[in-house]
Design a protein around this motif. Structure first.
Motif, PDB file in Angstrom:
ATOM      1  N   LYS A 171      16.006  21.219 -37.197  1.00  0.00           N
ATOM      2  CA  LYS A 171      17.214  20.977 -36.398  1.00  0.00           C
ATOM      3  C   LYS A 171      17.761  19.572 -36.627  1.00  0.00           C
ATOM      4  O   LYS A 171      18.968  19.355 -36.589  1.00  0.00           O
ATOM      5  N   ILE A 215      14.991  33.167 -44.940  1.00  0.00           N
ATOM      6  CA  ILE A 215      16.404  33.293 -44.584  1.00  0.00           C
ATOM      7  C   ILE A 215      16.549  33.840 -43.165  1.00  0.00           C
ATOM      8  O   ILE A 215      17.404  33.385 -42.383  1.00  0.00           O
ATOM      9  N   GLN A 216      15.710  34.796 -42.806  1.00  0.00           N
ATOM     10  CA  GLN A 216      15.738  35.347 -41.446  1.00  0.00           C
ATOM     11  C   GLN A 216      15.439  34.275 -40.407  1.00  0.00           C
ATOM     12  O   GLN A 216      16.076  34.225 -39.341  1.00  0.00           O
ATOM     13  N   LEU A 230      15.987  31.011 -40.658  1.00  0.00           N
ATOM     14  CA  LEU A 230      17.149  30.124 -40.545  1.00  0.00           C
ATOM     15  C   LEU A 230      18.281  30.794 -39.780  1.00  0.00           C
ATOM     16  O   LEU A 230      18.977  30.146 -38.978  1.00  0.00           O
ATOM     17  N   GLU A 231      18.467  32.084 -39.996  1.00  0.00           N
ATOM     18  CA  GLU A 231      19.517  32.812 -39.280  1.00  0.00           C
ATOM     19  C   GLU A 231      19.216  32.890 -37.792  1.00  0.00           C
ATOM     20  O   GLU A 231      20.108  32.700 -36.948  1.00  0.00           O
ATOM     21  N   LYS A 232      17.960  33.178 -37.449  1.00  0.00           N
ATOM     22  CA  LYS A 232      17.562  33.261 -36.042  1.00  0.00           C
ATOM     23  C   LYS A 232      17.721  31.911 -35.343  1.00  0.00           C
ATOM     24  O   LYS A 232      18.018  31.848 -34.154  1.00  0.00           O
ATOM     25  N   ASN A 289      19.972  29.757 -36.171  1.00  0.00           N
ATOM     26  CA  ASN A 289      21.382  29.355 -36.352  1.00  0.00           C
ATOM     27  C   ASN A 289      21.517  28.077 -37.191  1.00  0.00           C
ATOM     28  O   ASN A 289      22.319  27.193 -36.889  1.00  0.00           O
ATOM     29  N   THR A 348      21.568  28.315 -40.807  1.00  0.00           N
ATOM     30  CA  THR A 348      21.904  28.691 -42.187  1.00  0.00           C
ATOM     31  C   THR A 348      23.015  27.820 -42.764  1.00  0.00           C
ATOM     32  O   THR A 348      22.898  27.285 -43.873  1.00  0.00           O
ATOM     33  N   LYS A 349      24.087  27.660 -42.010  1.00  0.00           N
ATOM     34  CA  LYS A 349      25.230  26.878 -42.497  1.00  0.00           C
ATOM     35  C   LYS A 349      24.880  25.397 -42.567  1.00  0.00           C
ATOM     36  O   LYS A 349      25.201  24.711 -43.551  1.00  0.00           O
ATOM     37  N   GLN A 350      24.193  24.891 -41.541  1.00  0.00           N
ATOM     38  CA  GLN A 350      23.853  23.468 -41.476  1.00  0.00           C
ATOM     39  C   GLN A 350      22.938  23.044 -42.621  1.00  0.00           C
ATOM     40  O   GLN A 350      23.116  21.979 -43.216  1.00  0.00           O
ATOM     41  N   GLY A 356      22.337  24.840 -45.459  1.00  0.00           N
ATOM     42  CA  GLY A 356      22.691  25.420 -46.750  1.00  0.00           C
ATOM     43  C   GLY A 356      22.698  24.435 -47.903  1.00  0.00           C
ATOM     44  O   GLY A 356      22.114  24.707 -48.967  1.00  0.00           O
ATOM     45  N   TYR A 368      10.983  36.588 -37.890  1.00  0.00           N
ATOM     46  CA  TYR A 368      11.171  37.305 -39.153  1.00  0.00           C
ATOM     47  C   TYR A 368      10.458  38.656 -39.084  1.00  0.00           C
ATOM     48  O   TYR A 368       9.555  38.862 -38.272  1.00  0.00           O
TER      49      TYR A 368
END
Length: 252
Positions: free
Chosen positions: A125, A147-148, A150-152, A154, A156-158, A160, A210
């Protein structure tokens, strides 16, 4: 008299061991990269206990799938997921009824630096690191799990721009251990032994972030008549093999 008895005993030993020697064979095994360390130990024990020799190749499950479909001479697949062996069964390349889950994998966020990764993974974070390594999510189940996560979270964008993609989980570990990436999502088995991290710092990712990584083994059709291949699959279910698997951080 004593010499005669000794000769008879020697002949008896040779007679008893000769069938075992003639029955000993080789099995060519495609092994998911995350299972490298425990499988090396299991292969040594397997050879000592049975006389059979396991020839091991390590790599990404997705790559092994393509190689097997193209006729690679593997007789057993130890995958990093349960879908690939099932798919090979459906396509007639693996023997029906031989597939089983030999281990359930765990993901860990790991750094070689002892004080970098905290116990809750808050480092993700903060973003206070250079690069984050993960395996190719299209080929490696551990990469898909990363990837799961990072998605959980939130993130992924930060995160990337910081992601560094490796071809498999073995290369992911190399990126982190060499310092080319500050931290990475690797298999717990790669950094865990006898109940603790071998070095560095890590956060064992909660399993609710995940999908379960059920790792299945299957006998390939090329190994249908291979006694050593069948023996290895049976050996993986033994108490000795299970103890080795658990010691590297897997669930059964």
């Amino acid at each position: 008299m004593a010499r005669c008895v000794l000769q008879r005993l020697l002949l008896l030993v040779i007679t008893m061991t000769l069938p075992m020697m003639t029955m000993a064979g080789e099995v060519s095994v495609a092994v998911a990269s995350n299972f490298t360390a425990p499988m090396k130990v299991i292969a040594q024990a397997f050879e000592r206990d049975t006389g059979h020799k396991a020839i091991l190749s390590f790599g990404a499950t997705g790559q092994f799938y393509a190689q097997i479909k193209n006729g690679a001479p593997f007789t057993v697949l130890l995958a990093a997921d349960d879908e690939t062996p099932a798919r090979l069964e459906r396509e007639g390349v693996a023997v029906l009824g031989t597939r089983f889950t030999y281990a359930t994998g765990k993901v860990v966020l790991w750094s070689k630096k002892a004080d970098l990764v905290d116990a809750k993974g808050e480092i993700l974070k903060t973003g206070k690191f250079d690069k984050l390594a993960l395996a190719n999510p299209k080929l490696a189940p551990y990469g898909a799990a990363a990837i799961q996560v990072l998605e959980k979270m939130n993130l992924t964008k930060q995160l990337g721009p910081k992601l560094v993609e490796a071809s498999n989980i073995g290369q992911t570990f190399q990126f982190v251990s060499s310092g080319n990436a500050a931290l990475g999502f690797v298999a717990l088995s790669q950094v865990f032994e006898n109940g603790k991290l071998k070095e560095g710092s890590g956060w064992v990712v909660p399993s609710n972030l995940y999908s379960p990584i059920k790792q299945d083994a299957v006998l390939l059709t090329s190994g249908k008549a291979n006694g050593a291949a069948q023996a290895l699959l049976q050996y993986l279910r033994s108490d000795k093999a299970k103890a080795i698997i658990v010691s590297f951080g897997y669930d059964l």
